[in-house]
Design an enzyme around this catalytic site. Structure first.
Site, PDB file in Angstrom:
ATOM      1  N   HIS A  53       0.773  -1.141   0.010  1.00 30.67           N
ATOM      2  CA  HIS A  53       0.103   0.178   0.045  1.00 30.67           C
ATOM      3  C   HIS A  53       0.942   1.280  -0.074  1.00 30.67           C
ATOM      4  CE1 HIS A  53      -2.995  -2.823   1.375  1.00 30.67           C
ATOM      5  NE2 HIS A  53      -2.392  -3.340   2.130  1.00 30.67           N
TER       6      HIS A  53
ATOM      7  N   GLU B  26      10.405   8.280 -16.995  1.00 28.51           N
ATOM      8  CA  GLU B  26       9.118   9.025 -17.209  1.00 28.51           C
ATOM      9  C   GLU B  26       8.505   8.769 -18.760  1.00 28.51           C
ATOM     10  OE1 GLU B  26       8.530  13.232 -15.109  1.00 28.51           O
ATOM     11  OE2 GLU B  26      10.744  12.839 -15.717  1.00 28.51           O
TER      12      GLU B  26
ATOM     13  N   LYS C  37      16.956  21.555 -11.098  1.00 31.48           N
ATOM     14  CA  LYS C  37      16.332  20.222 -11.391  1.00 31.48           C
ATOM     15  C   LYS C  37      17.271  19.281 -11.888  1.00 31.48           C
ATOM     16  CE  LYS C  37      12.476  19.196 -11.005  1.00 31.48           C
ATOM     17  NZ  LYS C  37      11.326  19.738 -11.298  1.00 31.48           N
TER      18      LYS C  37
ATOM     19  N   SER D 135      16.124  21.426 -16.045  1.00 31.49           N
ATOM     20  CA  SER D 135      14.875  22.093 -16.438  1.00 31.49           C
ATOM     21  C   SER D 135      15.018  23.518 -17.261  1.00 31.49           C
ATOM     22  CB  SER D 135      13.968  22.294 -15.223  1.00 31.49           C
ATOM     23  OG  SER D 135      13.444  23.455 -15.426  1.00 31.49           O
TER      24      SER D 135
END
Ligand code: ARG
Length: 458
Positions: free
Chosen positions: A156, A290, A283, A277
């Site tokens: 979970h 992704e 970043k 970024s």
């Protein structure tokens, strides 16, 4: 527009119909497999006396020259010639004249395309099998290099029980091993030759299908010409297997993304596999993970396309089937690229053992073992579960961890606690106690990794 197969027509074809119907813009990539099939077919026609051996030899030489032209980028693919087959046949006739017009004896583009795609798919499967092995090996390398690293195992997405990082990584090895098994099984079903089915009923010429199958490396020939020209099960399976494999990659992507976030801080993905970024200078984004997670969606889309494409088709060949190519090509390309980039990214990952150990101390993951301890002292498990739960509640109110509780504090919850309790609460001890086949004890994980390596080298 003049018509391609114009004999029975008086007029031409609408320009839009040509655009709608052409497939050479995407099936030209089948040329090497199309020519391989034609070479075997031509040789067989000559051997069976259906055409002269002289013509058969001229065709074979001509086809090899056409292939050279294609590989050199010298063949001008023509949309008016519709598809890869007709473009190649026309290039052949242009080269060798009338003999070239005899190549299509005893076959149809229906059994031809079915054969081309199977030859192509068989090669793709072989590449995918190699890529799956390579990825498993990189995961095994990482697991073996971090045999003593402990991190929280989750259910979970909540801290559950401490496990070895190697155990966690081996879980993915198992997934890719099953993918390997699925593609291996599929290879057998792909490797059946439709050629000789002609348009759909077979051919009156005395062809020798076994000879062609042997030359092309097919293990069997199709048993029913109607099924053979319209069956695309293997492509659906290809997309299904690819979907499952992408799903596995995508699950790993999700973990890599989570683990590389500052909230987890478990890993740092190598610079070559992250990006910056355009606005936020600090970043370091896990774009590879992704993108692969994102590409999983298009592979599922292809599977749905193919299932939908086939569901309403009456026997036998229908032109709809031309629409099978783009989804299956895209799926193969996407899967191969994803597997390859993953196998390169895994070795670039730095695993932060301290952050993992730190996280493993949080979340009261010793609670199950605290209850198990009481079981060894004769307390029924259900009761021990309650005692341990109350100790957790106490800890969370006091801002303490379970191992930090003194014996006196523990005795408030049960008189059965003794001085030996603290040794069972150590993460290493917790992991080591799970000493059954398939569990996370170091010696079991080592054995599992060894077995996995052995299976790959087979
Ligand atoms: N381009 C076609 C396909 O991909 C080849 C077979 C064409 N057959 C036909 N009867 N039009 O399915």
């Amino acid at each position: 527009m003049s018509k391609l197969w114009g004999g029975r027509f008086e007029g031409g074809v609408d320009a839009l119909v040509e655009r709608l119907g052409e497939s050479v813009s995407f099936d030209a990539r089948l040329a090497p497999w199309d020519i391989r099939g034609s070479l075997a077919h031509a040789r067989m026609l000559g051997d069976c006396g259906i055409i002269t051996r002289k013509d058969a030899q001229a065709i074979q030489r001509g086809l090899k020259d056409v292939l050279k032209d294609i590989e050199a980028g010298k063949l001008a693919w023509d949309q008016k010639l519709e598809d890869v087959h007709t473009n190649i046949e026309s290039a052949l006739v242009a080269r060798i004249g009338d003999a070239g017009k005899r190549l299509h004896t005893g076959r149809s583009r229906n059994d031809q395309i079915a054969t081309d795609v199977r030859l192509w798919a068989r090669d793709q499967v072989d590449t995918i099998l190699q890529l799956l092995k390579a990825l498993q090996l990189r995961l095994l390398d990482a697991a073996e290099a971090h045999l003593d690293v402990i991190l929280p195992g989750f259910t979970h997405l909540q801290h559950a029980q401490p496990v070895l990082l190697a155990h966690h990584l081996h879980a993915y090895v198992e997934m890719f091993r099953r993918d390997h098994e699925r593609f291996t099984q599929l290879r057998g079903r792909i490797n059946v030759m439709p050629l000789g089915s002609a348009a759909m009923a077979g051919t009156p010429y005395p062809i020798n299908r076994e000879q062609v199958a042997k030359e092309l490396g097919f293990e069997a020939i199709s048993a029913n010409s109607m099924d053979a020209v319209s069956d695309r099960d293997h492509l659906i399976e290809f997309c299904a297997n690819a979907s499952i494999c992408m799903m596995h990659l995508s699950r790993m992507c999700e973990e890599l993304i989570l683990w590389s976030s500052p909230e987890f801080g478990y890993i740092e993905i190598g610079e070559a596999f992250t990006t910056g970024s355009s606005i936020m200078p600090q970043k370091r984004n896990p774009d590879v993970a992704e993108l692969v997670r994102g590409k999983t969606g298009r592979v599922y889309g292809s599977l749905t396309s193919l299932l939908t494409l086939l569901k309403g088709l009456p026997l036998t060949y229908n032109r709809d089937l031309q629409e099978d190519k783009e989804p299956v090509f895209d799926t193969s390309d996407t899967l191969q690229l994803s597997l390859e980039v993953f196998a390169r990214m895994i070795p670039s990952i730095a695993f932060h053992r301290d952050a993992m150990a730190e996280a493993a101390r949080a979340g009261f993951m010793e609670a199950t073992d605290l209850a198990d301890y009481l079981v060894t002292k004769g307390v029924p498990f259900r009761e021990a579960h309650g005692v341990s739960g109350r100790a957790v509640l106490y800890c969370s109110k006091q801002g303490k961890t379970l191992p930090e509780l003194t014996l006196d504090e523990l005795r408030v919850f049960s008189p059965k606690f003794e001085a030996d309790v603290h040794k069972v609460l150590d993460a290493k001890a917790i992991v080591s106690r799970r000493d059954n086949p398939g569990a996370t004890a170091p010696r079991r994980v080592k054995a599992a990794l060894k077995l996995a390596r052995k299976r790959i080298s087979k």
